[in-house]
Motif scaffolding. Structure first.
Motif, PDB file in Angstrom:
ATOM      1  N   VAL A  47     -11.631  19.224  15.241  1.00  0.00           N
ATOM      2  CA  VAL A  47     -11.535  18.092  16.154  1.00  0.00           C
ATOM      3  C   VAL A  47     -12.650  18.129  17.202  1.00  0.00           C
ATOM      4  O   VAL A  47     -13.281  17.118  17.489  1.00  0.00           O
ATOM      5  N   ARG A  48     -12.888  19.291  17.738  1.00  0.00           N
ATOM      6  CA  ARG A  48     -13.928  19.417  18.766  1.00  0.00           C
ATOM      7  C   ARG A  48     -15.314  19.120  18.188  1.00  0.00           C
ATOM      8  O   ARG A  48     -16.117  18.419  18.795  1.00  0.00           O
ATOM      9  N   ARG A  51     -15.703  15.424  17.628  1.00  0.00           N
ATOM     10  CA  ARG A  51     -15.973  14.756  18.902  1.00  0.00           C
ATOM     11  C   ARG A  51     -17.430  14.970  19.322  1.00  0.00           C
ATOM     12  O   ARG A  51     -18.116  14.042  19.745  1.00  0.00           O
ATOM     13  N   ASP A  52     -17.889  16.199  19.168  1.00  0.00           N
ATOM     14  CA  ASP A  52     -19.240  16.540  19.616  1.00  0.00           C
ATOM     15  C   ASP A  52     -20.330  15.816  18.843  1.00  0.00           C
ATOM     16  O   ASP A  52     -21.413  15.582  19.374  1.00  0.00           O
ATOM     17  N   PRO A  57     -13.697   8.410  20.160  1.00  0.00           N
ATOM     18  CA  PRO A  57     -12.598   9.158  20.782  1.00  0.00           C
ATOM     19  C   PRO A  57     -11.204   8.780  20.271  1.00  0.00           C
ATOM     20  O   PRO A  57     -10.343   9.653  20.106  1.00  0.00           O
ATOM     21  N   VAL A  60     -10.755  10.451  17.001  1.00  0.00           N
ATOM     22  CA  VAL A  60     -10.518  11.890  17.197  1.00  0.00           C
ATOM     23  C   VAL A  60      -9.027  12.125  17.423  1.00  0.00           C
ATOM     24  O   VAL A  60      -8.415  13.005  16.799  1.00  0.00           O
ATOM     25  N   PRO A  71      -4.486  17.943  20.224  1.00  0.00           N
ATOM     26  CA  PRO A  71      -5.865  17.562  20.537  1.00  0.00           C
ATOM     27  C   PRO A  71      -6.436  18.205  21.793  1.00  0.00           C
ATOM     28  O   PRO A  71      -7.583  18.633  21.785  1.00  0.00           O
ATOM     29  N   MET A  72      -5.670  18.282  22.848  1.00  0.00           N
ATOM     30  CA  MET A  72      -6.236  18.831  24.075  1.00  0.00           C
ATOM     31  C   MET A  72      -6.530  20.317  23.932  1.00  0.00           C
ATOM     32  O   MET A  72      -7.528  20.808  24.446  1.00  0.00           O
ATOM     33  N   LEU A  75      -9.719  20.474  21.927  1.00  0.00           N
ATOM     34  CA  LEU A  75     -10.909  19.959  22.598  1.00  0.00           C
ATOM     35  C   LEU A  75     -11.370  20.825  23.761  1.00  0.00           C
ATOM     36  O   LEU A  75     -12.539  20.807  24.121  1.00  0.00           O
ATOM     37  N   ASP A  80     -14.834  25.750  28.184  1.00  0.00           N
ATOM     38  CA  ASP A  80     -14.254  24.787  29.099  1.00  0.00           C
ATOM     39  C   ASP A  80     -12.964  25.304  29.751  1.00  0.00           C
ATOM     40  O   ASP A  80     -12.139  24.525  30.181  1.00  0.00           O
TER      41      ASP A  80
END
Length: 88
Positions: A47-48, A51-52, A57, A60, A71-72, A75, A80
């Protein structure tokens, strides 16, 4: 925007059983417009990474939901950690 990437991910959210065809390599007609890196990220359900490289979004989030990925958590990675929710 990566239209080919968006299309295949949207299709996977509607037909998650297509993931097996991607893994088997029996879906060349579906993946002909994807780069190897894009295909690898999809198969790995990264997923990350998706996104990258510019996946929309909302796609994603739909992709994560389809494949039951938080997801969070996916991500927000080690780089981070300052953004990660703190536990009390």
């Amino acid at each position: 925007m990566k239209l080919a990437l968006d299309r295949i991910v949207r299709r996977l959210t509607e037909e998650p059983e297509l993931m097996q065809a991607l893994r088997d390599g029996s879906s060349e007609s579906l993946t002909r417009d994807l780069t190897r890196d894009e295909l690898k990220l999809i198969i790995q359900k990264d997923v990350r990474g998706l996104r990258d490289i510019g996946l929309h979004p909302l796609l994603v989030m739909q992709f994560a939901g389809t494949f039951q990925i938080e997801p969070m958590r996916a991500l927000v990675g080690p780089a981070d950690e300052s953004l990660a929710p703190k536990t009390l």
